[in-house]
Every structure is written in structure tokens, then in C-alpha cells.
Design a protein around this motif. Structure first.
Motif, PDB file in Angstrom:
ATOM      1  N   GLY A   1      70.792   2.597  35.425  1.00 18.72           N
ATOM      2  CA  GLY A   1      70.762   3.906  34.788  1.00 18.72           C
ATOM      3  C   GLY A   1      71.564   3.944  33.499  1.00 18.72           C
ATOM      4  O   GLY A   1      71.235   4.668  32.564  1.00 18.72           O
ATOM      5  N   GLY A   2      72.613   3.152  33.435  1.00 15.38           N
ATOM      6  CA  GLY A   2      73.476   3.151  32.254  1.00 15.38           C
ATOM      7  C   GLY A   2      72.865   2.401  31.084  1.00 15.38           C
ATOM      8  O   GLY A   2      72.975   2.820  29.938  1.00 15.38           O
ATOM      9  N   ASN A   3      72.247   1.274  31.341  1.00 16.91           N
ATOM     10  CA  ASN A   3      71.619   0.486  30.272  1.00 16.91           C
ATOM     11  C   ASN A   3      70.670  -0.515  30.929  1.00 16.91           C
ATOM     12  O   ASN A   3      71.093  -1.547  31.447  1.00 16.91           O
ATOM     13  CB  ASN A   3      72.685  -0.243  29.448  1.00 16.91           C
ATOM     14  CG  ASN A   3      72.084  -0.978  28.258  1.00 16.91           C
ATOM     15  OD1 ASN A   3      70.882  -1.251  28.221  1.00 16.91           O
ATOM     16  ND2 ASN A   3      72.911  -1.307  27.287  1.00 16.91           N
TER      17      ASN A   3
ATOM     18  N   VAL B   1      68.314  -2.489  29.646  1.00 18.69           N
ATOM     19  CA  VAL B   1      68.152  -3.801  28.994  1.00 18.69           C
ATOM     20  C   VAL B   1      69.316  -4.719  29.371  1.00 18.69           C
ATOM     21  O   VAL B   1      69.130  -5.869  29.775  1.00 18.69           O
ATOM     22  CB  VAL B   1      68.099  -3.649  27.459  1.00 18.69           C
ATOM     23  CG1 VAL B   1      68.002  -5.016  26.799  1.00 18.69           C
ATOM     24  CG2 VAL B   1      66.923  -2.780  27.064  1.00 18.69           C
ATOM     25  N   ALA B   2      70.518  -4.176  29.271  1.00 24.14           N
ATOM     26  CA  ALA B   2      71.698  -4.965  29.614  1.00 24.14           C
ATOM     27  C   ALA B   2      71.644  -5.391  31.077  1.00 24.14           C
ATOM     28  O   ALA B   2      72.006  -6.521  31.413  1.00 24.14           O
ATOM     29  CB  ALA B   2      72.966  -4.166  29.346  1.00 24.14           C
ATOM     30  N   SER B   3      71.165  -4.516  31.936  1.00 21.89           N
ATOM     31  CA  SER B   3      71.084  -4.850  33.357  1.00 21.89           C
ATOM     32  C   SER B   3      70.116  -6.006  33.584  1.00 21.89           C
ATOM     33  O   SER B   3      70.401  -6.931  34.339  1.00 21.89           O
ATOM     34  CB  SER B   3      70.610  -3.643  34.166  1.00 21.89           C
ATOM     35  OG  SER B   3      71.486  -2.567  33.991  1.00 21.89           O
ATOM     36  N   ARG B   4      68.978  -5.942  32.889  1.00 21.66           N
ATOM     37  CA  ARG B   4      68.008  -7.018  33.049  1.00 21.66           C
ATOM     38  C   ARG B   4      68.587  -8.339  32.558  1.00 21.66           C
ATOM     39  O   ARG B   4      68.481  -9.366  33.225  1.00 21.66           O
ATOM     40  CB  ARG B   4      66.735  -6.672  32.266  1.00 21.66           C
ATOM     41  CG  ARG B   4      65.582  -7.606  32.527  1.00 21.66           C
ATOM     42  CD  ARG B   4      64.414  -7.288  31.618  1.00 21.66           C
ATOM     43  NE  ARG B   4      64.696  -7.618  30.251  1.00 21.66           N
ATOM     44  CZ  ARG B   4      64.446  -6.815  29.219  1.00 21.66           C
ATOM     45  NH1 ARG B   4      63.932  -5.625  29.417  1.00 21.66           N
ATOM     46  NH2 ARG B   4      64.741  -7.199  27.990  1.00 21.66           N
ATOM     47  N   LEU B   5      69.245  -8.298  31.394  1.00 21.74           N
ATOM     48  CA  LEU B   5      69.809  -9.538  30.846  1.00 21.74           C
ATOM     49  C   LEU B   5      70.976 -10.042  31.690  1.00 21.74           C
ATOM     50  O   LEU B   5      71.353 -11.196  31.599  1.00 21.74           O
ATOM     51  CB  LEU B   5      70.260  -9.322  29.397  1.00 21.74           C
ATOM     52  CG  LEU B   5      69.121  -9.197  28.381  1.00 21.74           C
ATOM     53  CD1 LEU B   5      69.667  -8.907  27.002  1.00 21.74           C
ATOM     54  CD2 LEU B   5      68.273 -10.468  28.356  1.00 21.74           C
ATOM     55  N   ALA B   6      71.556  -9.158  32.502  1.00 26.75           N
ATOM     56  CA  ALA B   6      72.639  -9.609  33.384  1.00 26.75           C
ATOM     57  C   ALA B   6      72.078 -10.056  34.728  1.00 26.75           C
ATOM     58  O   ALA B   6      72.829 -10.306  35.657  1.00 26.75           O
ATOM     59  CB  ALA B   6      73.665  -8.500  33.576  1.00 26.75           C
ATOM     60  N   GLY B   7      70.754 -10.142  34.823  1.00 31.94           N
ATOM     61  CA  GLY B   7      70.155 -10.741  36.017  1.00 31.94           C
ATOM     62  C   GLY B   7      69.729  -9.767  37.089  1.00 31.94           C
ATOM     63  O   GLY B   7      69.399 -10.174  38.198  1.00 31.94           O
ATOM     64  N   ILE B   8      69.744  -8.476  36.792  1.00 32.62           N
ATOM     65  CA  ILE B   8      69.307  -7.504  37.793  1.00 32.62           C
ATOM     66  C   ILE B   8      67.793  -7.363  37.702  1.00 32.62           C
ATOM     67  O   ILE B   8      67.239  -7.181  36.619  1.00 32.62           O
ATOM     68  CB  ILE B   8      69.992  -6.142  37.566  1.00 32.62           C
ATOM     69  CG1 ILE B   8      71.506  -6.294  37.704  1.00 32.62           C
ATOM     70  CG2 ILE B   8      69.464  -5.105  38.551  1.00 32.62           C
ATOM     71  CD1 ILE B   8      72.288  -5.055  37.331  1.00 32.62           C
TER      72      ILE B   8
ATOM     73  N   TYR C   1      73.751   2.148  39.297  1.00 32.49           N
ATOM     74  CA  TYR C   1      74.482   2.754  38.173  1.00 32.49           C
ATOM     75  C   TYR C   1      74.232   1.955  36.887  1.00 32.49           C
ATOM     76  O   TYR C   1      74.060   2.516  35.810  1.00 32.49           O
ATOM     77  CB  TYR C   1      75.988   2.778  38.442  1.00 32.49           C
ATOM     78  CG  TYR C   1      76.451   3.929  39.302  1.00 32.49           C
ATOM     79  CD1 TYR C   1      76.604   5.206  38.771  1.00 32.49           C
ATOM     80  CD2 TYR C   1      76.758   3.732  40.643  1.00 32.49           C
ATOM     81  CE1 TYR C   1      77.042   6.264  39.561  1.00 32.49           C
ATOM     82  CE2 TYR C   1      77.199   4.787  41.442  1.00 32.49           C
ATOM     83  CZ  TYR C   1      77.345   6.045  40.895  1.00 32.49           C
ATOM     84  OH  TYR C   1      77.768   7.086  41.661  1.00 32.49           O
ATOM     85  N   ALA C   2      74.231   0.633  37.008  1.00 31.76           N
ATOM     86  CA  ALA C   2      74.047  -0.207  35.819  1.00 31.76           C
ATOM     87  C   ALA C   2      72.665  -0.001  35.207  1.00 31.76           C
ATOM     88  O   ALA C   2      72.526   0.159  33.999  1.00 31.76           O
ATOM     89  CB  ALA C   2      74.251  -1.679  36.187  1.00 31.76           C
TER      90      ALA C   2
ATOM     91  N   ASN D   1      74.508  -1.741  41.002  1.00 33.88           N
ATOM     92  CA  ASN D   1      73.389  -2.080  40.140  1.00 33.88           C
ATOM     93  C   ASN D   1      72.540  -0.855  39.808  1.00 33.88           C
ATOM     94  O   ASN D   1      71.968  -0.779  38.724  1.00 33.88           O
ATOM     95  CB  ASN D   1      72.546  -3.180  40.788  1.00 33.88           C
ATOM     96  CG  ASN D   1      73.263  -4.518  40.765  1.00 33.88           C
ATOM     97  OD1 ASN D   1      74.252  -4.680  40.049  1.00 33.88           O
ATOM     98  ND2 ASN D   1      72.791  -5.470  41.539  1.00 33.88           N
TER      99      ASN D   1
ATOM    100  N   GLY E   1      73.106   6.781  35.045  1.00 30.90           N
ATOM    101  CA  GLY E   1      74.388   6.106  35.010  1.00 30.90           C
ATOM    102  C   GLY E   1      75.562   6.919  35.504  1.00 30.90           C
ATOM    103  O   GLY E   1      76.676   6.412  35.571  1.00 30.90           O
TER     104      GLY E   1
END
Ligand SMILES: Nc1ncnc2c1ncn2[C@@H]1O[C@H](COP(=O)(O)OP(=O)(O)OP(=O)(O)O)[C@@H](O)[C@H]1O
Ligand SMILES: [Mg+2]
Lengths: 514, 346
Positions: B218-220, B222-229, B215-216, B213, B287
Motif C-alpha cells: 500500500g505504501g509503494n 513498485v518498491a515492494s515488487r523490487l524488494a521481492g514481494i 502495508y508495504a 508486506n 499504507g
């Protein structure tokens, strides 16, 4: 702007302006293109079609010098070109509208449009003049209704970004202009403006290339159609010599005869109910999705559909009203809460909001179910690979392995990775914002049948789509939105393109009348 | 709806998969170390060969110990800095936290003994990290600016509590002496601390959902938040962890010098830690990065400093050499990544 002439657009016979011969390109072990020929002629629109990963975007990137071909030859007006940089192709009048436009986030639309051209106006640029110029240029093509010159780059919607990208190219008065799936992020209104723009360009003698997965657009716009399959040229046909089925056959390699029709079934209990819900962007929303039901949300770009979806999944705050999940009132503070409640959400903009581009297909697919696959805190690479493999196969994601980086996948295959993430979550409610954007005909049908299958398994599905045939084909019930409100609900029997459009154009606020 | 369904042939996929060469054993070893790190390994070997041929003292077991203990403190900070960078942020205040922890550990030790000295310093380090995290998350301040501010503030606090002078005397305490000069199975305790932390962080990043998480995020993000992180929790957690490790570094400084140093032992460590992380392949945009790469970079820098000192190279030239090494290494990494030479690099 620089007024490069459009004369001498026909140095080769048949009005061929740009010709590519025997183009080959590979990325490591992946052969993206072999022996592809393409001709773009003055005053003609040439459509380039093919499945996801067929090599369309790669071909366009080679035309601009973004990629260098391994083999083959490129001629512009009869002269051999060896571009090593997009700036060089731009200088000789060749523009490509990228599938994912790059927008400078902290400057205005006006500056974004003239980015790179600002230097021509002297050292100090005059903001007011630039904005006037932008306003005038936008108005020429009717885009002034879509985006204002003062808006800041980071606040633009996907459609507005696309418009900026199109304007950048058009003001340069290029001899050749290619569009890579421009309508995948545009609504109906913007699309109509774009088609008018393309017709103008054609009548001015510009050679136009046009990549799209949408058949009706192709038949509306194209003069000739070039089809690619697996990086090879299948053929080029005049529009009159082909039809829908013929093209599909060329793209897919055989007939697609079976027709898709959704299996209807009796819907179960509500999985989500919104009662008089308002947020900063939408007001007084009443909406229900039952288990086993596919519910469509239609409306024009800017109607508040995506904002509503984000409120449902807890990414935007609900300011008033009640949300019930399986009959129990909930208040989600973040997407993590809604995911825990069994909701999956595939957002509209895959690159910005869904994918971690520099990570692998596997990492991206398992992102939301990592805790489920892990033992304690420890992840199991083996189980991750199994899960990823399952969905790569099920969705036919075109990738050499689950360990490929997502940024190396074609646009449509990236979209399938996003869907795979949420299928892996096995949600009770799946919220899909433009799920088939940039997805090819075959894959689209696969996605439709997956949606159907999920519905039969009792998943409730909420689909936002700007493609009316998609909404009509999938939905058991359709909510139509305009101006942040629901302007009507149509049952399957009542929903037609006309009835949806009429509701979508309802004026929600008297004061908003122009 | 009348869209067609399909059963598409698998040939295209099969073609691509077949074209992939089956990895040989050599290749597999290579991928475990990481192609990125091979060039660092080669640089280390070359440097060792050059320095060793000029001065045979270099190979002495004592000199190896000297190198090891010299890199321990900066190595700790480089390891945590790598984690922060992978998450897409930066912590410039690590050196100041180490300085603050160094003085406070010695001052608490003087009145309450070594155990409370260590616990107190750790507590202060974590509190500093939490403050950094809160400024960033709730104050919406860019991490560089936020920690630039706390770099100054924490240093000031360290000088205030110590009146700008070294504090306490830990040189006679068994525990601090053990930290500074003790060995376990022939290896200095200082190096053990670095090894344990590096292995721990490597395992966390590589094999746990927490690491994935990071890495996620750092990588993106917004996408991490929307994926529940819960990305706020990750930012706060990583900064607190960084504060704790910086405090350990401060305690080691106290142990090595025999007293609490508000500034002198820790100034400049923040830049050294960023240098090592970047040299090790961490991307400042987030990331990307590995502990293995950072550790190799720390070793490379340690050998370079030690070797140049042995060879009597002027300290000013040593700085030039380190700077040059960083630029050359990053250029090589970027060229290999094939990024196009337009605009600001990733
Ligand atoms: N930079 C890259 N590195 C590795 N593989 C790549 C790269 N760019 C493209 N590919 C591969 O080349 C093939 C062709 O990709 P391309 O983007 O041209 O497809 P496309 O026809 O535009 O598809 P779509 O309709 O999905 O946009 C795909 O298999 C893709 O994975
Ligand atoms: Mg494409």
C-alpha cells in the motif's frame, strides 16, 4: 509568460538580492538549522555545501516558504518577507528547483511546464499553442534534445523530470533561483546544458543558489561558497580563497587525508553471465560479473543502462538470450526470483522505486529480508531493530532512531537506507544503479569502501554510474553502453574519461543519424 | 581512485538522540493505543456521558448487548475493508457478496443442512473475491471501478437465484439460532465472531510478515515488487479473504433474520465499512491504518446510532450526524498530521 522585470535586483549593498539572517528550524527534537546566514547576490552563483542532513534542503525550503523558520529573518531586495506558501515567494520572483521534482503524471511535458501558469492564457487553453511555446522555450536552452513537449509526465526519466522542473522556473524569469542537487539526476549532456543555462542566468543578473555534493561543479560554477555543518553555518568563502581540501575540511570538520584505493584481488568464478541477451530496450548484451569483481556500466542517459539492470533482476522480461547465475541457466519472472538467487538491486530512483516513505527506517531496511528474520510468519521486532541498528551505524545514517519515518530523512540518508536494505540481504551479486546519487563526499567515500569490502568478501558488484570518476575509481572492468547496446569493454588499464566517452557516443544505428 | 575515507565524529547523532525525551509510562500506553485513536476514545467517552445522562436505559446490560450485536455484521466488513484499504485498494462489493452469501447459505441449508450451507456460502464468497482480484490484477482495472461493477453484478446474481425474495427458513435450526442468539460466557456469539476476526487481523497486520508486506504494498507497490514481494499474490489473497469474511457476514445476516436475504440485510454495508475504516484513520492512498482504530470507529458509530434512537432522534438526522462525524474526524486527523493545504490530500 509573465515578463516580470529583473530591474531593481540590488536594493541592498554588494548586490545582495536575498538575505537570510539567523535562521533556525527544528523538527520535533531534531535541530535542522540554527543561526544560519545566507546571502544571494545579483549576477553571482552562491554554492551551498554540507554533508547529508546538514540542512541545505531545509534552508532552501525556508527561502520559498515551504517551511516557516522558527527564528530569523528573510529579506528580498531589502524588504522583510514572511512567506507562508511557495506561491507567495514565486509571485515575487523566487524559485527553487526541488531535489525531487513533483510532476503531474497524466499530462504532457508542455502542460507540466506551464502548470499554474495556464490560467494566464484564458479559460480555454490552446494545446497546440502551448506545445509550440514549450518547444520554443526548450529550444532556447538546448533542452529540446532531451525532452519533447508531447511526452506524458509519467513516462519521463529522472533527468527529463529535472529538466521540466528547471524549465518551469526559468520561464518565470525569477530574480532568485536556487537549485537543489540538480545534477544528481542528470547525465553529462544535460549537466553541460544546465551549466550553460546557469551562466546565462548569471550574466542576466539573476541571483543563483546552487546545492551540490560534486566538487568539480562547485569550482566550475560558484562565485562564493557557503558551508553548513550539522545545521550551523561554518562560513562563506569566495572561490579564490578556498580549494577542495579546505571545503572538505569545512564540511566534515577535519582533514580527510587518507586516500581511498580499491584493493585489487583475483576475481573468482562468474556469478552472472549474460549471453546475447535482448529485451524490449536493449539488444545482444554479453556481460559477465565474477565473484569479487566490481564491474562498471557507463553510458549517457537513455543508453539503456537502467533497463538492462532491471532485466538482470527480473523486473523487465528477457526476450532472447541466456542468463547464467553461478553457471546455471536461469529465467527470472520477477525480482522475487532474483532475490532468491542471491541478487540485490538498488534502483535509480529511490523515492519512486525503492523507499516506502511513510514507513520507518527499520521497516525499509528489513523489507527484503523479512522472511529471513521471521519465525514462520511471525516477525521479530527485536531482531529487526538489531539489524536496522547495525546498518544505521555501519552506513552512518543520520537519523534519531531506527523508528524515524524515512520521509523525514535528508536525501542522501534516504539513499543509504536503500543500500542498507541490500547489504542486509548479503547478496552474491549486488546491482547498484547510481549508488551515490545525492550522497555527500564523506558518505560517498564510505560507500566506496563498503563496495570494496564487499568485493573482497567475494560479492560480485555491478555499478551503473553517470559520474565518470566514480566508474573509473571503482571498476575492475567497464562496459560502455549506447543506444541499447554494449559498444565496448574497457579493462582497468584502458579506461579513461576519454575512452569511455568515445564509446558512449558511438552511433549504434546508422539510421539514427540526425 | 583518490577519494578520501573518513571516520566521522558521532557528535551530531548523539546530540539528536540525547534531545529525545525518555518516554514515560503514560506515554508508552499512549503509543500502544496509538495517538490517533485517543481522540476516538475521547469521542466515545463523551458520547456515552451525554447519552447516558439523557437516558439511563442506555447503560443497561441489555442495551450494551443490542449495540454489540448491531455492530457485529458491519464491524466484520469494516475490519476487512481496513486491510484492503491499507493495501491501497478498495472493495465496494462486500455488501453484495454478503447478500449473495446470505441467500445461498439459506438455500443450500434447505436442501443439505447447516454445515453445507455455511461451507457453500464461504466457497461462494471466496470465489467472488477471487473474481474481484483477477479483474484487478489481470484485467488491469482500478479496484474502485472493478468492485463497483461486481457490486452490481453480485447483487443481480443474488436476486436472480432468489427471485428477489427472502429464501429458506433457518429460524428453527439449532446452529443458526445459536449464531443469532447464543452466548458464550455471557457474550453473544455475534460479538465473539467480530472479536475473533478483529484479533486475528490485528495480529496478522502487526506481527506477521504478511501484514508488513500489506502495508508495504500500500505504501509503494513498485518498491515492494523490487524488494521481492509478489504483489499479485497479495492482491488476490486479500480480496479472497475479504470475500470469505463478507460471506461470514452474510451467514450472520441469515441467522439474525431467520432467512436468506438477497439485498435487504446487506445493502449499504460497503459504505458503512469504508466510513468506519476512514474514521479509524486508514488512508485511502494506502499504507496506513489499524484494526484498533477501525474497531473504535465501529463502536463509536454503533453508540451514536443506538443513542440517537434511544433519544428519539429522527433517522434522517442520524445520517446527517454520521456524515458530520466522519468529516470532522478526518479533518482533525489531517490537521494533526501537518499536511500542507495544497491540492488533493493524501
Ligand atoms: N520534515 C522533517 N521532519 C523531521 N526531520 C526533518 C524533516 N526535514 C528534514 N529533517 C531533518 O533535518 C535535517 C536536515 O535535512 P536536509 O534535508 O535539509 O539535509 P540536506 O543538507 O539537504 O541533506 P542531503 O545532502 O542529504 O540532501 C536532517 O537531519 C533531516 O533528517
Ligand atoms: Mg537535500
Amino acid at each position: 509568460m509573465n515578463a516580470s522585470t529583473r530591474t531593481d535586483n540590488t536594493a541592498e549593498p554588494d548586490g545582495v538580492v536575498l538575505s537570510a539572517r539567523q535562521i533556525g528550524k527544528h523538527f520535533g527534537p531534531i535541530v535542522a538549522l540554527t543561526g544560519v546566514d545566507l546571502e544571494l547576490r545579483a549576477g553571482e552563483v552562491t554554492a551551498i555545501m554540507g554533508e547529508n542532513g546538514a540542512g541545505k534542503s531545509t534552508l532552501l525550503k525556508i527561502l520559498t516558504g515551504d517551511y516557516q523558520p522558527d527564528s530569523g529573518e528573510l529579506r528580498l531586495g531589502g524588504e522583510v518577507m514572511n512567506f507562508t506558501d511557495p506561491a507567495q515567494s514565486r509571485a515575487v520572483g523566487l524559485r527553487v528547483i526541488a531535489q525531487e521534482p513533483e510532476i503531474v503524471p497524466h499530462v504532457s511535458v508542455a502542460e507540466n511546464i506551464y502548470v499554474g501558469a495556464i490560467g494566464h492564457q484564458g479559460l480555454l487553453f490552446n494545446r497546440a499553442k502551448l506545445e509550440r511555446q514549450a518547444a520554443a522555450d526548450l529550444a532556447t536552452y538546448g533542452f529540446d534534445r532531451i525532452v519533447s513537449p508531447q511526452t506524458i509526465g509519467s513516462q519521463l526519466s529522472a533527468a527529463q523530470r529535472q529538466v521540466v522542473e528547471i524549465m518551469r522556473a526559468v520561464i518565470d524569469k525569477p530574480r532568485v533561483i536556487c537549485f537543489d542537487e540538480p545534477t544528481s539526476s542528470l547525465g553529462d549532456e544535460e549537466s553541460a546544458l544546465l551549466f550553460a543555462l546557469i551562466n546565462t542566468l548569471r550574466s542576466e543578473g539573476v541571483a543563483v543558489g546552487y546545492v551540490s555534493h560534486r566538487m568539480n561543479e562547485i569550482f566550475r560554477l560558484a562565485d562564493r561558497i557557503t558551508v553548513l555543518r550539522d545545521g550551523k553555518l561554518v562560513g562563506t568563502k569566495a572561490k579564490a580563497d578556498t580549494d577542495h581540501n579546505d571545503l572538505v575540511k569545512m564540511m566534515v570538520g577535519r582533514d580527510l587525508s587518507q586516500l581511498f584505493s580499491r584493493e585489487r584481488q583475483v576475481a573468482g568464478d562468474p556469478v552472472i553471465e549474460l549471453q546475447d541477451v535482448s529485451t524490449d530496450d536493449v539488444s545482444n548484451i554479453d556481460l559477465t560479473v565474477r565473484a569479487g569483481e566490481v564491474v562498471g556500466v557507463a553510458g549517457l542517459v537513455g543508453a539503456g543502462r537502467s533497463e538492462l539492470m532491471k532485466a538482470i533482476v527480473g523486473d523487465l522480461p528477457v526476450t532472447s538470450g541466456t542468463v547464467l547465475v553461478k553457471g546455471k541457466p536461469v529465467r527470472f519472472h520477477s525480482p522475487a526470483d532474483s532475490i532468491a538467487a542471491g541478487i540485490g538491486f538498488a534502483p535509480e530512483e529511490r523515492k519512486a522505486e525503492a523507499l516506502i516513505m511513510q514507513r520507518t527506517v527499520r521497516d525499509n531496511i528489513v523489507l527484503a529480508i523479512l522472511p529471513k528474520l521471521a519465525r514462520g510468519f511471525f516477525v521479530s521486532e527485536k531482531r529487526e531493530k538489531q539489524v536496522a541498528k547495525t546498518y544505521v551505524d555501519q552506513l552512518r545514517i543520520r537519523t534519531p532512531s531506527t523508528e524515524q519515518l524515512v520521509k523525514n530523512l535528508s536525501g542522501g540518508n534516504q539513499q543509504k537506507v536503500v543500500l542498507a536494505r541490500w547489504l542486509a540481504h548479503s547478496p552474491a551479486l549486488l546491482v547498484l544503479d547510481e549508488p551515490t546519487r545525492g550522497v555527500d563526499v564523506g558518505a560517498k567515500a564510505e560507500i566506496y569502501s563498503i563496495i570494496d569490502e564487499l568485493a573482497q568478501q567475494g560479492v560480485g558488484i555491478l555499478v551503473v554510474s553517470s559520474e565518470l570518476p566514480e566508474v573509473l575509481g571503482l571498476s575492475d572492468r567497464t562496459y560502455v553502453m549506447a543506444g541499447g547496446r554494449i559498444t565496448g569493454t574497457l579493462d582497468r588499464s584502458e579506461a579513461t574519461e576519454e575512452s569511455i566517452l568515445a564509446l558512449a557516443m558511438t552511433d549504434t544505428r546508422a539510421s539514427a543519424a540526425l | 581512485m583518490s577519494a578520501p575515507t573518513t571516520q566521522r565524529p558521532e557528535t551530531s547523532l548523539a546530540r539528536e538522540v540525547m534531545a529525545l525525551p525518555t518516554p514515560s509510562i503514560g506515554r508508552r500506553i499512549l503509543t500502544t493505543i496509538g495517538v490517533q485513536n485517543i481522540s476516538l476514545l475521547i469521542a466515545i467517552i463523551a458520547l456515552v456521558a451525554v447519552i447516558g445522562s439523557q437516558n439511563p436505559l442506555f447503560f443497561g446490560i441489555d442495551n450494551v448487548r443490542v449495540i454489540g450485536t448491531a455492530i457485529a455484521v458491519s464491524g466484520l466488513l469494516a475490519v476487512v475493508q481496513t486491510v484492503v484499504i491499507i493495501m491501497g485498494a478498495l472493495d465496494i462489493s462486500v455488501g453484495s457478496i454478503a447478500g449473495l452469501a446470505s441467500v445461498t447459505s439459506a438455500m443450500i441449508f434447505t436442501v443439505a443442512g447447516p454445515l453445507l450451507g455455511v461451507v457453500g456460502a464461504l466457497g461462494i464468497g471466496i470465489a467472488c473475491g477471487l473474481l474481484n482480484g483477477c479483474i484487478i490484477v489481470f484485467g488491469r482495472v482500478n479496484p474502485v471501478i472493478a468492485t463497483l461493477a461486481t457490486l452490481a453484478a453480485f447483487k443481480g446474481i443474488a436476486q436472480l437465484v432468489s427471485d428477489g425474495r427472502a429464501q429458506g427458513y433457518t429460524g428453527a435450526d439449532g446452529f443458526f439460532v445459536f449464531l443469532a442468539r447464543g452466548t458464550l460466557i455471557g457474550i453473544p456469539v455475534l460479538i465473539w465472531v467480530l472479536i475473533v476476526l478483529a484479533v486475528l487481523m490485528h495480529v496478522v497486520l502487526r506481527y506477521t510478515s504478511i501484514g508488513r508486506n500489506i502495508y508495504a504494498v500500500g505504501g509503494n507497490d513498485v518498491a515492494s515488487r523490487l524488494a521481492g514481494i509478489n504483489i499479485n499474490r497479495y492482491i488476490l489473497g486479500v480480496y479472497m479473504m475479504t470475500g470469505a469474511v463478507a460471506a461470514i457476514a452474510g451467514i450472520l445476516i441469515t441467522a439474525r433474520t431467520g432467512s436468506g436475504q438477497p439485498v435487504s440485510g446487506s445493502e449499504g454495508l460497503e459504505l458503512e465499512s469504508i466510513t468506519a475504516a476512514a474514521l479509524g484513520g486508514a488512508a485511502l492512498k494506502g499504507g496506513k491504518g489499524t484494526i484498533m482504530g477501525t474497531i473504535l470507529a465501529v463502536i463509536l458509530l454503533g453508540i451514536l446510532t443506538n443513542g440517537m434512537t434511544l433519544l428519539d432522534v429522527n433517522a434522517f438526522w442520524q445520517n446527517v450526524a454520521k456524515g458530520g462525524l466522519l468529516v470532522v474526524a478526518v479533518i482533525i486527523q489531517q490537521l494533526r498530521s501537518g499536511e500542507r493545504r495544497i491540492g488533493l490530500p493524501a
